[in-house]
Scaffold this motif. Structure first.
Motif, PDB file in Angstrom:
ATOM      1  N   UNK A 177       0.830  -1.218   0.000  1.00 23.01           N
ATOM      2  CA  UNK A 177       0.000   0.000   0.000  1.00 23.01           C
ATOM      3  C   UNK A 177       0.864   1.268   0.000  1.00 23.01           C
ATOM      4  N   UNK A 178       2.079   1.163   0.507  1.00 27.88           N
ATOM      5  CA  UNK A 178       3.011   2.288   0.342  1.00 27.88           C
ATOM      6  C   UNK A 178       3.290   2.493  -1.145  1.00 27.88           C
ATOM      7  N   UNK A 179       3.409   1.368  -1.863  1.00 27.37           N
ATOM      8  CA  UNK A 179       3.609   1.459  -3.308  1.00 27.37           C
ATOM      9  C   UNK A 179       2.395   2.100  -3.986  1.00 27.37           C
ATOM     10  N   UNK A 180       1.186   1.679  -3.577  1.00 27.51           N
ATOM     11  CA  UNK A 180      -0.027   2.269  -4.164  1.00 27.51           C
ATOM     12  C   UNK A 180      -0.052   3.779  -3.908  1.00 27.51           C
ATOM     13  N   UNK A 181       0.311   4.196  -2.689  1.00 24.37           N
ATOM     14  CA  UNK A 181       0.391   5.642  -2.399  1.00 24.37           C
ATOM     15  C   UNK A 181       1.328   6.316  -3.386  1.00 24.37           C
ATOM     16  N   UNK A 182       2.484   5.701  -3.537  1.00 21.38           N
ATOM     17  CA  UNK A 182       3.508   6.223  -4.428  1.00 21.38           C
ATOM     18  C   UNK A 182       2.976   6.380  -5.862  1.00 21.38           C
ATOM     19  N   UNK A 183       2.112   5.424  -6.272  1.00 28.56           N
ATOM     20  CA  UNK A 183       1.564   5.473  -7.630  1.00 28.56           C
ATOM     21  C   UNK A 183       0.303   6.338  -7.715  1.00 28.56           C
ATOM     22  N   UNK A 184      -0.075   6.930  -6.577  1.00 28.18           N
ATOM     23  CA  UNK A 184      -1.261   7.787  -6.553  1.00 28.18           C
ATOM     24  C   UNK A 184      -2.567   7.022  -6.662  1.00 28.18           C
ATOM     25  N   UNK A 185      -2.553   5.772  -6.215  1.00 33.57           N
ATOM     26  CA  UNK A 185      -3.767   4.947  -6.291  1.00 33.57           C
ATOM     27  C   UNK A 185      -4.416   4.892  -4.911  1.00 33.57           C
ATOM     28  N   UNK A 186      -5.608   5.418  -4.809  1.00 34.87           N
ATOM     29  CA  UNK A 186      -6.292   5.473  -3.516  1.00 34.87           C
ATOM     30  C   UNK A 186      -7.015   4.159  -3.239  1.00 34.87           C
ATOM     31  N   UNK A 187      -7.561   3.573  -4.285  1.00 34.05           N
ATOM     32  CA  UNK A 187      -8.456   2.435  -4.109  1.00 34.05           C
ATOM     33  C   UNK A 187      -8.170   1.382  -5.179  1.00 34.05           C
TER      34      UNK A 187
END
Lengths: 376, 376
Positions: free
Chosen positions: A112-122
């Motif tokens: 989920x840190x990676x998702x944050x990094x990619x700007x993906x909320x959901x």
């Protein structure tokens, strides 16, 4: 980290397929199993077939024409993410067993840190099998507001003592190899014997009796040999030996120890008092798939998972019990049973079908067995 | 020997209980499992409890008030019968791996040499579990005129590839221990690490998931320990380690290799062209017992055995399918399920009940499941 320890720097290796849409609502996160890398499917940069090659792609179960698919290498692994074989920036040496104990929670937090990094909320869906199925559940438990639906295949909500026993034995093979050297073998001889034996035991737990009966039966390595010795006689023996041999040098033994231990420690109830409390955090649609011939994640664990989810108030649980002959590895092989279900689940439109709008506890939803598969 | 080689001298260790009657018609031959000695039950000369203590004795399942009971140590074993750890009279040294490969046929032939020696022409019953159940079947196949009825518990008519896999892994643990020294360790260091690991794997195959769930669940070695390491965390791990430890020095590793290999090579069809042909030699009453949680000798093997016996014309097959939680080791633990059936079977009077006088193929005999045991 959940069990103590700090990583000064974390790398998470990942690969993607398909295109993210404008509102970033078509992301599917795939969680890998114990020994898999982020390479779920081939792509121009790496044309080698991925570990879920037939399940991910244009028109496939996880359709890359529709979804933006991300697969990461597990934290603790050895294919690009931080793990015991990576350099500790504070010492300039490989961590070895100074790497902190990893939990499934830690693995998912890193994703989920990676998702944050990619700007993906959901994410549209969190999908995984085996360890990946544990991660998939954990994603929805830790981040219920960030996961729209989950698929958990041949996994469980807590590790059973017989599964722990099977993994403990593999760890023991590695840890009793003198070359393991308490985890500091990177500059010395490689603990190949222990690693090979560990994988042979692993292979035994991944496949199943019915498949081996069909595939090997009592076929001999040398059908003309009449005299016998203590050496391998049957094809099943050379098969196990071969599986151990090819794996032994392509995976880091310490990574196997850490990830295997994380699986043992996995128990959704641990942080929430009970399984019911933990699973009640998951209010999105869930697909649970289990296989009757799986000895590593026995079918009663997926039955229990589906049942407790329903009892905890989830009205959108789909449960498939497959009678595949492939045991735990069914998720790698069974396009008919696993693939079709996953595709349908990922592509069902929530609003139009009324999923999640049912509130009556009396509604019996999708709790079905698929007894009529075509394996035998 | 079946697979070549000659033993210049054979010792068979045996123990007896009860009294032989005048016409020598009350002899019960008990066949031991892989690691058991001839000491099935305590007696004045050796008051230590035997491996089938509660099943053999006055009033027990095998009633020593009624029967003259003989139990032998297996050929190839290490408790008094000739095996790799005994002296080769031709060389004055222990055989080690110069001992010839042993088959189940050889084991049973050796037992019948003992019966000849004791002046016993016929046994009332041949009874065994696991390897003993293979021997029991083999006795009636090799000597149909010398066996009046047989009991085969948690055994099979041929070794399945998944059982072979589980035993192969144990052999491999021993054979990769450098101290094993190709079997010539009697004057050097003992291959304890390999032997211990082999027994830990063995223990995994002998017990079952449901029992371990009840007995260990996720109980921890130190419930207060919050931080984790790669070392054992759960009681199931220390249980396996303990089982490996206590066994590792009380059994000869080479004996384990030889007997384990004999079990792999076991296949009733081998000498008779087909299973049906081989089993059709058995025309005495047969009791087959299997356990649903057995992963080493899976239940479908006992179902098949009972079925093929019937199809081969045997009208006196009793089949019990037990739902015990104890897996393969049920035969050591389950007085209710195993004990009662064996007692009734051994004490039924053939003539009065009409066993074997039915000739119609249409008679459906005793093919029953016992689904209502009291384990859960």
């Amino acid at each position: 980290m959940k069990y103590g320890g700090i990583l000064p720097k974390v790398d998470i290796a990942y690969e993607t397929w398909g295109e993210m849409n404008e509102d970033r609502s078509n992301v599917v996160l795939i969680h890998a199993g114990l020994s898999a890398s982020s390479h779920a499917r081939s792509h121009p940069d790496n044309p080698k077939p991925g570990w879920w090659e037939k399940f991910v792609g244009p028109g496939c179960a996880v359709d890359t024409d529709k979804f933006f698919v991300i697969c990461t290498n597990t934290l603790g692994g050895c294919y690009g993410s931080s793990g015991p074989s990576t350099m500790n920036p504070l010492t300039g040496k490989q961590y070895g067993t100074t790497f902190p104990v990893v939990s499934v929670n830690d693995m998912v937090r890193a994703q989920f840190l990676l998702l944050n990094h990619l700007g993906i909320q959901k994410v549209h869906a969190s999908v995984g099998s085996s360890l990946g199925g544990m991660c998939s559940l954990t994603a929805a438990v830790l981040y219920p507001e960030r996961v729209d639906r989950i698929v958990s295949i041949s996994a469980c909500a807590w590790s059973h003592p017989s599964s722990i026993a099977m993994r403990y034995l593999q760890r023991k093979c590695i840890m009793t190899d003198a070359n393991w050297n308490k985890g500091h073998y990177y500059d010395g001889p490689f603990p190949k014997l222990g690693m090979k034996l560990a994988r042979e035991i692993g292979t035994m737990t991944y496949r199943s009796g019915p498949e081996w009966d069909t595939r090997f039966g009592r076929k001999r390595i040398d059908p003309n040999q009449k005299e016998q010795s203590l050496c391998p006689t049957f094809l099943i023996e050379s098969y196990l030996e071969h599986q151990g041999e090819i794996f032994s040098t392509k995976f880091d033994p310490n990574s196997l120890l850490y990830i295997s231990k994380a699986m043992d420690l996995f128990d959704i109830s641990e942080d929430f008092g009970s399984l019911h409390e933990g699973l009640s955090r998951i209010q999105c649609p869930v697909m649970v798939i289990g296989v009757q011939t799986d000895i590593l994640f026995p079918i009663w664990q997926q039955r229990e998972l589906a049942q407790v989810l329903q009892e905890a108030g989830n009205n959108a649980v789909t449960f498939y019990e497959l009678n595949s002959i492939y045991g735990h590895d069914t998720f790698l092989l069974d396009l008919n049973g696993v693939g079709a279900g996953v595709k349908g689940f990922l592509e069902t439109h929530l609003k139009e079908t009324g999923w999640l709008t049912k509130t009556s506890k009396d509604v019996k939803v999708n709790f079905s067995h698929t007894k009529n598969c075509v394996y035998y």
